[in-house]
Design an enzyme around this catalytic site. Structure first.
Site, PDB file in Angstrom:
ATOM      1  N   HIS A  17       0.984  -1.204   0.054  1.00  0.00           N
ATOM      2  CA  HIS A  17       0.292   0.026   0.026  1.00  0.00           C
ATOM      3  C   HIS A  17       0.733   1.374   0.092  1.00  0.00           C
ATOM      4  CE1 HIS A  17      -0.451   1.018   4.614  1.00  0.00           C
ATOM      5  NE2 HIS A  17       0.638   0.712   4.219  1.00  0.00           N
ATOM      6  N   CYS A  36       5.610   6.194   4.472  1.00  0.00           N
ATOM      7  CA  CYS A  36       4.487   5.527   3.765  1.00  0.00           C
ATOM      8  C   CYS A  36       3.827   6.417   2.752  1.00  0.00           C
ATOM      9  CB  CYS A  36       3.296   5.591   5.022  1.00  0.00           C
ATOM     10  SG  CYS A  36       3.888   4.446   6.305  1.00  0.00           S
ATOM     11  N   HIS A  42       4.917   0.219  -0.465  1.00  0.00           N
ATOM     12  CA  HIS A  42       5.832  -0.924   0.403  1.00  0.00           C
ATOM     13  C   HIS A  42       4.546  -1.893   0.737  1.00  0.00           C
ATOM     14  CE1 HIS A  42       3.911   2.350   3.130  1.00  0.00           C
ATOM     15  NE2 HIS A  42       3.781   1.201   3.932  1.00  0.00           N
ATOM     16  N   HIS A  44       3.468  -4.928   3.746  1.00  0.00           N
ATOM     17  CA  HIS A  44       3.178  -5.212   5.184  1.00  0.00           C
ATOM     18  C   HIS A  44       2.633  -6.785   5.211  1.00  0.00           C
ATOM     19  CE1 HIS A  44       3.620  -1.424   7.164  1.00  0.00           C
ATOM     20  NE2 HIS A  44       2.613  -1.018   6.101  1.00  0.00           N
ATOM     21  N   ASP A  82      -4.836 -10.735  -0.331  1.00  0.00           N
ATOM     22  CA  ASP A  82      -3.618 -11.194  -0.253  1.00  0.00           C
ATOM     23  C   ASP A  82      -2.857 -11.044  -1.545  1.00  0.00           C
ATOM     24  OD1 ASP A  82      -1.396 -12.701   1.186  1.00  0.00           O
ATOM     25  OD2 ASP A  82      -2.109 -14.710   0.020  1.00  0.00           O
ATOM     26  N   HIS A  83      -1.443 -10.525  -1.506  1.00  0.00           N
ATOM     27  CA  HIS A  83      -0.280 -10.437  -2.468  1.00  0.00           C
ATOM     28  C   HIS A  83      -1.024  -9.392  -3.347  1.00  0.00           C
ATOM     29  CE1 HIS A  83       1.657 -13.866  -0.749  1.00  0.00           C
ATOM     30  NE2 HIS A  83       2.540 -13.478  -1.516  1.00  0.00           N
ATOM     31  N   GLU A 127      -0.642  -4.322  11.466  1.00  0.00           N
ATOM     32  CA  GLU A 127       0.083  -3.932  10.443  1.00  0.00           C
ATOM     33  C   GLU A 127       1.636  -4.219  10.864  1.00  0.00           C
ATOM     34  OE1 GLU A 127      -0.809  -0.522   7.608  1.00  0.00           O
ATOM     35  OE2 GLU A 127       0.363   0.331   9.075  1.00  0.00           O
TER      36      GLU A 127
HETATM   37 NI    NI Z   1       2.551   0.856   5.464  1.00  0.00          NI
END
Ligand code: NI
Length: 137
Positions: A17, A36, A42, A44, A82-83, A127
């Site tokens: 995200h 961010c 990036h 998580h 997911d992914h 997160e």
């Molecule tokens: Ni983040």
């Protein structure tokens, strides 16, 4: 005597995200969102804990069948998130900043129609191992 019990299912997804408001300039985005807001996203490793609270069904001894709950989370959340790149791939975030807070609300709202109104539903989303949110609070 009340036999309301909370049951929990833990799941996991990886997602990318970026926290960014297109209506703010670069400086404002950097001031509020820091790294961010970097343009290339990036990732998580999100840990998701779904809490369902309800009466024990005397016929089964369950509040909710864990297999049913697990399948529901897989279908509604993991397969969508997911992914994925949350900003680009998940329509709920097309115009919503994918903060942990907003992700928890979206997850709740995707699951809520599929869980009996007799039961309470709460989402906890990690997160990072140290940063997590709960909704409803
Ligand atoms: Ni983040």
């Amino acid at each position: 005597m009340s036999t309301r019990v909370a049951v929990y299912r833990k799941e996991h997804f990886n997602a990318a995200h970026r926290l960014y408001r297109p209506d703010w300039d670069e400086a404002a985005n950097t001031r509020v969102f820091g790294k961010c807001a970097l343009p290339n996203y990036h990732g998580h490793n999100y840990e998701l804990i779904v809490k369902v609270t309800g009466e024990i069904d005397p016929s089964t001894g369950y509040v909710i069948d864990m297999k049913v709950l697990s399948d529901l989370i897989q279908r509604e959340i993991i397969e969508r998130f997911d992914h994925r790149n949350l900003n680009l791939d998940v329509k709920e975030f097309a115009a919503l900043n994918p903060t942990a807070e907003n992700i928890a609300v979206v997850i709740h709202d995707l699951l809520r129609p599929h869980v009996s109104t007799q039961m309470d539903l709460q989402i906890r989303l990690y997160e990072t191992p140290r940063n997590f949110v709960e909704y409803p609070a």
